[in-house]
Design a protein around this motif. Structure first.
Motif, PDB file in Angstrom:
ATOM      1  N   VAL A 199      10.657 -17.539  47.020  1.00 53.92           N
ATOM      2  CA  VAL A 199       9.540 -16.791  47.609  1.00 53.92           C
ATOM      3  C   VAL A 199       8.565 -16.487  46.483  1.00 53.92           C
ATOM      4  O   VAL A 199       8.900 -15.770  45.535  1.00 53.92           O
ATOM      5  N   GLU A 245      15.542 -14.865  48.529  1.00 54.34           N
ATOM      6  CA  GLU A 245      16.299 -16.029  48.088  1.00 54.34           C
ATOM      7  C   GLU A 245      17.772 -15.879  48.465  1.00 54.34           C
ATOM      8  O   GLU A 245      18.391 -14.850  48.199  1.00 54.34           O
ATOM      9  N   ARG A 289      12.877 -11.435  54.033  1.00 55.73           N
ATOM     10  CA  ARG A 289      13.724 -12.572  53.684  1.00 55.73           C
ATOM     11  C   ARG A 289      13.587 -12.878  52.201  1.00 55.73           C
ATOM     12  O   ARG A 289      12.481 -13.003  51.682  1.00 55.73           O
ATOM     13  N   MET A 335       6.770 -19.947  50.590  1.00 58.32           N
ATOM     14  CA  MET A 335       8.217 -19.872  50.787  1.00 58.32           C
ATOM     15  C   MET A 335       8.797 -21.280  50.860  1.00 58.32           C
ATOM     16  O   MET A 335       8.242 -22.162  51.538  1.00 58.32           O
ATOM     17  N   PHE A 393      12.337 -23.571  51.593  1.00 56.82           N
ATOM     18  CA  PHE A 393      13.605 -23.518  52.313  1.00 56.82           C
ATOM     19  C   PHE A 393      14.371 -24.821  52.123  1.00 56.82           C
ATOM     20  O   PHE A 393      13.780 -25.881  51.896  1.00 56.82           O
ATOM     21  N   VAL A 409      16.727 -19.712  52.315  1.00 57.40           N
ATOM     22  CA  VAL A 409      15.538 -19.422  51.513  1.00 57.40           C
ATOM     23  C   VAL A 409      15.847 -19.775  50.062  1.00 57.40           C
ATOM     24  O   VAL A 409      16.780 -19.238  49.462  1.00 57.40           O
TER      25      VAL A 409
END
Length: 201
Positions: free
Chosen positions: A111, A174, A172, A120, A122, A108
């Motif tokens: 966010v 960073e 979830r 988000m 990735f 991640v």
């Protein structure tokens, strides 16, 4: 086969070493009725086989290959995972076809909360760059999502409030790791193009 439409999460109850793999017990959702040994369940995008179950738990064996391709090598008791039972012939086909064959672990990167949902971002592994496209499907933690942006080393998705509430993405942050599986159709197209000399191998 799965749809990537997640309605349940489970918590890891117990982990024990088993040869080169792990044996894991998770909480059993009330909606998971009429379970049977040998059936397939997706946990955060990984297709696993039910080894045993009782009224409160379900047990699985995680092979060495599974641990290498997913973040499950770092699994801890209390971790939350998305759970989906295999698609039945009579079920509606929402999302997209998800095989449960996780290809890589992603990180991640960001966010961002929006007015309605979350954006988000990735990391994108080098070997998957040709398989992730703008507006294409991707499974993140077993969730069917649409790619809203893609660069050489990252991709983004928008998570709607319903998905945020029903899945583990709300936990979830960073730096956290997630499992990803690219769209099956893209893999077939790439293989066809490589066979015709259309993509450098």
């Amino acid at each position: 086969m799965f749809t990537g439409i997640i309605k349940e999460t489970v918590s890891v109850k117990e982990i024990e070493e088993a040869g080169e793999g792990l044996r894991v017990s998770v909480t059993r959702p009330q909606s998971f009725e009429e379970l049977s040994k040998g059936e397939s369940i997706s946990l955060s995008g990984v297709c696993l086989t039910v080894e045993a179950f009782d009224s409160g738990s379900i047990s699985f064996f995680l092979a060495e290959e599974t641990l290498e391709k997913s973040w499950f090598s770092k699994l801890e008791e209390g971790d939350e995972m998305n759970a989906e039972r295999a698609l039945r012939p009579q079920d509606r086909m929402g999302g997209h076809i998800v095989q449960g064959h996780v290809e890589a672990v992603s990180e991640v990167l960001d966010v961002e909360e929006l007015e309605e949902g979350w954006n988000m971002t990735f990391s994108l592994p080098d070997d998957l760059q040709d398989l992730v496209v703008y507006k294409g499907f991707i499974a993140v933690e077993g969730i069917s999502l649409t790619v809203t942006d893609v660069t050489e080393d990252s991709f983004s998705v928008t998570v709607i409030p319903e998905t945020w509430r029903e899945t583990n993405l709300s936990d979830r942050y960073e730096g956290d790791k997630i499992n990803i599986e690219t769209d099956m159709m893209g893999k077939y197209v790439k293989k066809m193009m490589e066979g015709r000399g259309g993509i450098d191998g």
